[in-house]
Design a protein around this motif. Structure first.
Motif, PDB file in Angstrom:
ATOM      1  N   ALA A 138       0.833  -1.205   0.000  1.00 21.27           N
ATOM      2  CA  ALA A 138       0.000   0.000   0.000  1.00 21.27           C
ATOM      3  C   ALA A 138       0.866   1.254   0.000  1.00 21.27           C
ATOM      4  O   ALA A 138       0.581   2.222  -0.720  1.00 21.27           O
ATOM      5  N   GLU A 139       1.929   1.249   0.808  1.00 20.88           N
ATOM      6  CA  GLU A 139       2.854   2.388   0.849  1.00 20.88           C
ATOM      7  C   GLU A 139       3.495   2.601  -0.522  1.00 20.88           C
ATOM      8  O   GLU A 139       3.640   3.730  -0.986  1.00 20.88           O
ATOM      9  N   LEU A 140       3.899   1.506  -1.170  1.00 20.85           N
ATOM     10  CA  LEU A 140       4.528   1.626  -2.487  1.00 20.85           C
ATOM     11  C   LEU A 140       3.549   2.156  -3.530  1.00 20.85           C
ATOM     12  O   LEU A 140       3.927   2.929  -4.407  1.00 20.85           O
ATOM     13  N   LYS A 141       2.280   1.754  -3.426  1.00 24.79           N
ATOM     14  CA  LYS A 141       1.263   2.276  -4.352  1.00 24.79           C
ATOM     15  C   LYS A 141       1.101   3.778  -4.174  1.00 24.79           C
ATOM     16  O   LYS A 141       0.919   4.503  -5.147  1.00 24.79           O
ATOM     17  N   GLU A 142       1.160   4.255  -2.932  1.00 27.31           N
ATOM     18  CA  GLU A 142       1.068   5.696  -2.689  1.00 27.31           C
ATOM     19  C   GLU A 142       2.265   6.424  -3.285  1.00 27.31           C
ATOM     20  O   GLU A 142       2.145   7.552  -3.733  1.00 27.31           O
ATOM     21  N   LEU A 143       3.411   5.771  -3.278  1.00 27.32           N
ATOM     22  CA  LEU A 143       4.609   6.389  -3.847  1.00 27.32           C
ATOM     23  C   LEU A 143       4.561   6.456  -5.373  1.00 27.32           C
ATOM     24  O   LEU A 143       5.297   7.229  -5.981  1.00 27.32           O
ATOM     25  N   THR A 148       2.554   7.810  -7.371  1.00 27.30           N
ATOM     26  CA  THR A 148       2.317   9.155  -7.896  1.00 27.30           C
ATOM     27  C   THR A 148       3.570  10.002  -7.813  1.00 27.30           C
ATOM     28  O   THR A 148       3.800  10.840  -8.670  1.00 27.30           O
ATOM     29  N   LEU A 149       4.398   9.768  -6.807  1.00 29.98           N
ATOM     30  CA  LEU A 149       5.648  10.521  -6.697  1.00 29.98           C
ATOM     31  C   LEU A 149       6.631  10.126  -7.792  1.00 29.98           C
ATOM     32  O   LEU A 149       7.386  10.955  -8.281  1.00 29.98           O
ATOM     33  N   VAL A 150       6.593   8.854  -8.169  1.00 28.71           N
ATOM     34  CA  VAL A 150       7.493   8.380  -9.228  1.00 28.71           C
ATOM     35  C   VAL A 150       7.111   9.001 -10.563  1.00 28.71           C
ATOM     36  O   VAL A 150       7.952   9.234 -11.421  1.00 28.71           O
ATOM     37  N   LYS A 151       5.818   9.319 -10.751  1.00 31.46           N
ATOM     38  CA  LYS A 151       5.366   9.928 -11.999  1.00 31.46           C
ATOM     39  C   LYS A 151       5.584  11.435 -12.019  1.00 31.46           C
ATOM     40  O   LYS A 151       5.337  12.080 -13.015  1.00 31.46           O
ATOM     41  N   ALA A 152       6.025  12.011 -10.926  1.00 31.07           N
ATOM     42  CA  ALA A 152       6.273  13.453 -10.855  1.00 31.07           C
ATOM     43  C   ALA A 152       7.444  13.813 -11.756  1.00 31.07           C
ATOM     44  O   ALA A 152       8.217  12.952 -12.175  1.00 31.07           O
ATOM     45  N   PRO A 153       7.592  15.108 -12.044  1.00 30.90           N
ATOM     46  CA  PRO A 153       8.771  15.520 -12.822  1.00 30.90           C
ATOM     47  C   PRO A 153      10.039  15.009 -12.153  1.00 30.90           C
ATOM     48  O   PRO A 153      10.100  14.891 -10.932  1.00 30.90           O
ATOM     49  N   LYS A 154      11.031  14.706 -12.953  1.00 32.42           N
ATOM     50  CA  LYS A 154      12.238  14.048 -12.464  1.00 32.42           C
ATOM     51  C   LYS A 154      12.844  14.722 -11.234  1.00 32.42           C
ATOM     52  O   LYS A 154      13.242  14.053 -10.287  1.00 32.42           O
ATOM     53  N   GLU A 155      12.870  16.049 -11.192  1.00 32.94           N
ATOM     54  CA  GLU A 155      13.490  16.735 -10.066  1.00 32.94           C
ATOM     55  C   GLU A 155      12.660  16.620  -8.777  1.00 32.94           C
ATOM     56  O   GLU A 155      13.155  16.892  -7.696  1.00 32.94           O
ATOM     57  N   GLN A 156      11.395  16.170  -8.876  1.00 29.63           N
ATOM     58  CA  GLN A 156      10.541  16.025  -7.701  1.00 29.63           C
ATOM     59  C   GLN A 156      10.342  14.567  -7.295  1.00 29.63           C
ATOM     60  O   GLN A 156       9.621  14.290  -6.348  1.00 29.63           O
ATOM     61  N   ILE A 169      12.786   4.720  -4.010  1.00 31.20           N
ATOM     62  CA  ILE A 169      12.882   3.788  -2.889  1.00 31.20           C
ATOM     63  C   ILE A 169      14.254   3.938  -2.222  1.00 31.20           C
ATOM     64  O   ILE A 169      14.364   3.936  -1.008  1.00 31.20           O
ATOM     65  N   HIS A 170      15.297   4.106  -3.012  1.00 30.50           N
ATOM     66  CA  HIS A 170      16.646   4.298  -2.471  1.00 30.50           C
ATOM     67  C   HIS A 170      16.661   5.466  -1.497  1.00 30.50           C
ATOM     68  O   HIS A 170      17.287   5.410  -0.448  1.00 30.50           O
ATOM     69  N   ASP A 171      15.933   6.551  -1.833  1.00 35.57           N
ATOM     70  CA  ASP A 171      15.879   7.717  -0.959  1.00 35.57           C
ATOM     71  C   ASP A 171      15.215   7.378   0.372  1.00 35.57           C
ATOM     72  O   ASP A 171      15.607   7.889   1.412  1.00 35.57           O
ATOM     73  N   LEU A 172      14.205   6.524   0.325  1.00 36.78           N
ATOM     74  CA  LEU A 172      13.539   6.097   1.580  1.00 36.78           C
ATOM     75  C   LEU A 172      14.513   5.382   2.485  1.00 36.78           C
ATOM     76  O   LEU A 172      14.548   5.615   3.690  1.00 36.78           O
TER      77      LEU A 172
END
Length: 165
Positions: free
Chosen positions: A137-142, A144-152, A156-159
């Motif tokens: 569920a946490e990964l599914k929420e992420l 949308t963040l993966v689809k954000a512009p590259k600089e945003q 997972i590595h950052d987590l």
């Protein structure tokens, strides 16, 4: 038959001794040492070289996640199972990010704990299904963040990096 050598790292003496007694009833598992905190657990691993470490998460002094990181850095062949009451997904992610092979809740049935030790000893990974669902569920929420512009983007590595600070 070669026994699976286990070290128990748990700050509550009653739990530590209960696990010791329980696991030593298994014909293929032998508790070779116990420790009451993470620092003593790391030292014990250096001396005894167990196959598996059962590690509590919250302990005085050095906690279980930090101790797991030290053990895995020094002895990557030693497998660590976090055994705790804490069900927070952030703890699971943090424990796995430092190298733990398993994360189990203390509410586990004794036969399932022994089976989990055997599974991890033979190369498996173990997370309770309800916790695995939470991670998904946490990964599914992420997503949308993966689809954000590259600089945003948040990777997972950052987590894992954030969890280790």
């Amino acid at each position: 038959m070669k026994k699976i050598k286990v070290v128990i790292v748990e700050d509550q003496e009653l739990v530590r001794e209960g696990l010791h007694i329980l696991l030593n009833t298994e014909p293929d598992i032998e508790v070779i040492g116990t420790a009451g905190d993470g620092r003593a657990g790391v030292t014990m691993c250096q001396k005894l070289k167990p196959d598996i470490v059962l590690m509590d998460i919250h302990m005085p002094g050095m906690d279980g996640v930090v101790a797991t990181g030290h053990i895995k850095k020094l002895y990557p062949e030693i497998k660590v199972i976090i055994l705790t009451t804490y069900q927070e997904i952030s703890y699971v992610i943090e424990a796995l990010s430092v190298g733990a092979e398993g994360y189990l809740l203390k509410a586990i049935q004794p036969k399932d704990l022994s089976a989990g030790i055997r599974l991890i000893h033979h190369g498996g990974t173990l997370i309770p299904p309800e916790m695995a669902r939470g991670i998904v569920a946490e990964l599914k929420e992420l997503k949308t963040l993966v689809k954000a512009p590259k600089e945003q983007r948040l990777y997972i590595h950052d987590l894992f990096q954030a969890g280790s600070t």
